[in-house]
Design a protein around this motif. Structure first.
Motif, PDB file in Angstrom:
ATOM      1  N   ILE A 116      33.616  47.640  35.677  1.00  0.00           N
ATOM      2  CA  ILE A 116      34.513  46.850  34.824  1.00  0.00           C
ATOM      3  C   ILE A 116      35.375  47.784  33.971  1.00  0.00           C
ATOM      4  O   ILE A 116      36.592  47.610  33.849  1.00  0.00           O
ATOM      5  N   GLY A 117      34.744  48.815  33.402  1.00  0.00           N
ATOM      6  CA  GLY A 117      35.483  49.767  32.580  1.00  0.00           C
ATOM      7  C   GLY A 117      36.520  50.536  33.376  1.00  0.00           C
ATOM      8  O   GLY A 117      37.655  50.731  32.919  1.00  0.00           O
ATOM      9  N   LEU A 118      36.164  50.955  34.583  1.00  0.00           N
ATOM     10  CA  LEU A 118      37.106  51.688  35.434  1.00  0.00           C
ATOM     11  C   LEU A 118      38.294  50.815  35.821  1.00  0.00           C
ATOM     12  O   LEU A 118      39.444  51.262  35.816  1.00  0.00           O
ATOM     13  N   ALA A 119      38.002  49.562  36.171  1.00  0.00           N
ATOM     14  CA  ALA A 119      39.077  48.652  36.581  1.00  0.00           C
ATOM     15  C   ALA A 119      40.066  48.432  35.452  1.00  0.00           C
ATOM     16  O   ALA A 119      41.284  48.374  35.676  1.00  0.00           O
TER      17      ALA A 119
ATOM     18  N   TYR B  18      27.998  38.812  32.667  1.00  0.00           N
ATOM     19  CA  TYR B  18      29.117  39.482  32.010  1.00  0.00           C
ATOM     20  C   TYR B  18      30.243  38.539  31.614  1.00  0.00           C
ATOM     21  O   TYR B  18      31.220  38.976  31.015  1.00  0.00           O
ATOM     22  N   GLY B  19      30.111  37.272  31.954  1.00  0.00           N
ATOM     23  CA  GLY B  19      30.998  36.238  31.449  1.00  0.00           C
ATOM     24  C   GLY B  19      32.466  36.578  31.465  1.00  0.00           C
ATOM     25  O   GLY B  19      33.073  36.777  32.520  1.00  0.00           O
ATOM     26  N   GLU B  20      33.050  36.675  30.267  1.00  0.00           N
ATOM     27  CA  GLU B  20      34.496  36.902  30.137  1.00  0.00           C
ATOM     28  C   GLU B  20      34.922  38.228  30.736  1.00  0.00           C
ATOM     29  O   GLU B  20      35.968  38.319  31.387  1.00  0.00           O
TER      30      GLU B  20
ATOM     31  N   PHE C 195      37.342  40.406  37.808  1.00  0.00           N
ATOM     32  CA  PHE C 195      37.636  39.774  39.091  1.00  0.00           C
ATOM     33  C   PHE C 195      39.106  39.367  39.205  1.00  0.00           C
ATOM     34  O   PHE C 195      39.624  39.218  40.312  1.00  0.00           O
ATOM     35  N   GLY C 196      39.777  39.236  38.069  1.00  0.00           N
ATOM     36  CA  GLY C 196      41.171  38.788  38.102  1.00  0.00           C
ATOM     37  C   GLY C 196      42.194  39.894  38.096  1.00  0.00           C
ATOM     38  O   GLY C 196      43.400  39.625  38.213  1.00  0.00           O
ATOM     39  N   LEU C 197      41.772  41.149  37.965  1.00  0.00           N
ATOM     40  CA  LEU C 197      42.716  42.267  37.919  1.00  0.00           C
ATOM     41  C   LEU C 197      43.340  42.519  39.294  1.00  0.00           C
ATOM     42  O   LEU C 197      42.696  42.372  40.333  1.00  0.00           O
ATOM     43  N   ASP C 198      44.608  42.933  39.280  1.00  0.00           N
ATOM     44  CA  ASP C 198      45.313  43.193  40.532  1.00  0.00           C
ATOM     45  C   ASP C 198      44.743  44.385  41.300  1.00  0.00           C
ATOM     46  O   ASP C 198      44.893  44.475  42.524  1.00  0.00           O
TER      47      ASP C 198
ATOM     48  N   SER D  28      33.111  39.968  55.805  1.00  0.00           N
ATOM     49  CA  SER D  28      33.053  39.454  54.438  1.00  0.00           C
ATOM     50  C   SER D  28      34.276  38.584  54.140  1.00  0.00           C
ATOM     51  O   SER D  28      35.296  38.657  54.834  1.00  0.00           O
ATOM     52  N   GLN D  29      34.152  37.806  53.088  1.00  0.00           N
ATOM     53  CA  GLN D  29      35.239  36.932  52.640  1.00  0.00           C
ATOM     54  C   GLN D  29      35.697  37.376  51.267  1.00  0.00           C
ATOM     55  O   GLN D  29      34.871  37.585  50.369  1.00  0.00           O
ATOM     56  N   LYS D  30      37.019  37.466  51.078  1.00  0.00           N
ATOM     57  CA  LYS D  30      37.528  37.865  49.779  1.00  0.00           C
ATOM     58  C   LYS D  30      37.298  36.762  48.757  1.00  0.00           C
ATOM     59  O   LYS D  30      37.511  35.584  49.039  1.00  0.00           O
ATOM     60  N   LYS D  31      36.843  37.178  47.577  1.00  0.00           N
ATOM     61  CA  LYS D  31      36.639  36.226  46.482  1.00  0.00           C
ATOM     62  C   LYS D  31      37.952  36.072  45.722  1.00  0.00           C
ATOM     63  O   LYS D  31      38.455  37.021  45.116  1.00  0.00           O
ATOM     64  N   GLU D  32      38.515  34.884  45.766  1.00  0.00           N
ATOM     65  CA  GLU D  32      39.802  34.653  45.105  1.00  0.00           C
ATOM     66  C   GLU D  32      39.593  34.223  43.644  1.00  0.00           C
ATOM     67  O   GLU D  32      38.592  33.637  43.306  1.00  0.00           O
TER      68      GLU D  32
END
Length: 259
Positions: free
Chosen positions: A158-161, A183-185, A191-194, A255-259
Motif C-alpha cells: 500500500i505504501g509503495l503504491a 485495511y478498510g479505507e 485497489f483504486g490507484l492507476d 486469474s480475473q482482474k479485480k475492478e
C-alpha cells in the motif's frame, strides 16, 4: 567415437565447465584458462578428448563448439543448470513440495541455481527478509503472487503504491477479502490507484508466495509435510527474475482482474 556422449560431457567437471563457457563463442587458450581458473596441463587433455570426439573444433588459436557439439550443449545445458540448483541447496530443494508447480517451471528450476536460502530464526520468523525490504524500497515495478495473508506485505505494498510504484498482484479471493477487511479505507485507495492491478486466482496457486522487484526474486514453497516453514529462496540473477515473471504470467492467464 570412443566414449558415450553422456559420459564424455557429464563425468568431468572440467569438460562440463569448458563446454558451457564455449557456448557463447570461440575462445583461445589464455581466455579459457583465465575464465575457468585452470592450467594448460589441466585443460589441454580435456580439449583433445573433446576434439577427438567431434565436440570441439580448433580454428587457428581458438576453440569452439562444433555444430554437433553446440546441439549437445543446448540439450544438456538445462540438466547442468538443474544439477547445480539441487547441489547448491540440497536440504532446501529435497524438503520442498514442488508438485503444484506446472511442469514447464519444474523443468526450468535450473534458472534458480544462483539463489540463497533464507532460514529465519525464531525471533524473526514472521519478518520478511531484509534483502526484500531493501529491494522494494528502490524498485519501480513489483509483481507478486501470494496465497496467504501477511500484514507486512499488505501494509508495505500500500505504501509503495501511494509513492507511484507500479504494482501487479495475484491473490486468492480469501487473501483479497482479508486485506479489504483489515485495511478498510487504505485498501480501497490501494485497489483504486492507476498504478495498481489486482488479480484474483480462484484455484490453488502453485506457490505460497513469489515476489519480483527490480532485479530481485523471492520464492516461498510448502515443505513436503504441507507446512509453510517460512524458509525462502532469494536471488538477484536475471534467470531467477525471468522465471518469476513467467510464473506470474502463467498465473495471470488463469486469474480475473479485480475492478
Amino acid at each position: 567415437m570412443g566414449v558415450s556422449i553422456i559420459e564424455l560431457v557429464c563425468r568431468s567437471e572440467k569438460r562440463k565447465n569448458l563446454l558451457v563457457y564455449l557456448k557463447d563463442g570461440p575462445r583461445n587458450l589464455a581466455a579459457i584458462k583465465k575464465a575457468l581458473d585452470v592450467t594448460s596441463t589441466g585443460v589441454l587433455p580435456q580439449i583433445k578428448l573433446l576434439k577427438d570426439n567431434d565436440i570441439l573444433v580448433q580454428k587457428d588459436d581458438e576453440y569452439e563448439l562444433s555444430i554437433f557439439g553446440n546441439i549437445v550443449v543446448q540439450k544438456i545445458l538445462p540438466i547442468f543448470k538443474l544439477t547445480n540448483t539441487l547441489e547448491k541447496n540440497p536440504e532446501y530443494w529435497f524438503s520442498r513440495d514442488i508438485s503444484a508447480l506446472p511442469m514447464q517451471f519444474m523443468e526450468r528450476l535450473g534458472y534458480l541455481g544462483d539463489s540463497e536460502v533464507i532460514e529465519p530464526d525464531i525471533n524473526s520468523l514472521f519478518d520478511p527478509p531484509q534483502e526484500l525490504i531493501d529491494h522494494l524500497l528502490v524498485s519501480q515495478h513489483v509483481i507478486a503472487i501470494t496465497s496467504y495473508f501477511h500484514p507486512y506485505y499488505a501494509k508495505h505494498f500500500i505504501g509503495l503504491a501511494k509513492k507511484g510504484v507500479e504494482i501487479n498482484l495475484i491473490f486468492t479471493n480469501d487473501v483479497y477479502e482479508r486485506i479489504a477487511e483489515d485495511y478498510g479505507e487504505d485498501a480501497e485507495v490501494f485497489f483504486g490507484l492507476d498504478n495498481t492491478n489486482v488479480y484474483i486466482h480462484e484455484g490453488d496457486l502453485p506457490v505460497v508466495s513469489m515476489v519480483c522487484a527490480d532485479g530481485f526474486f523471492l520464492l516461498s514453497l510448502l515443505n513436503k509435510k504441507g507446512i509453510y516453514d517460512h524458509n525462502k529462496l532469494i536471488s538477484t540473477s536475471e534467470e531467477a527474475v525471468s522465471w518469476g515473471h513467467d510464473l506470474f504470467e502463467y498465473c495471470y492467464l488463469e486469474s480475473q482482474k479485480k475492478e
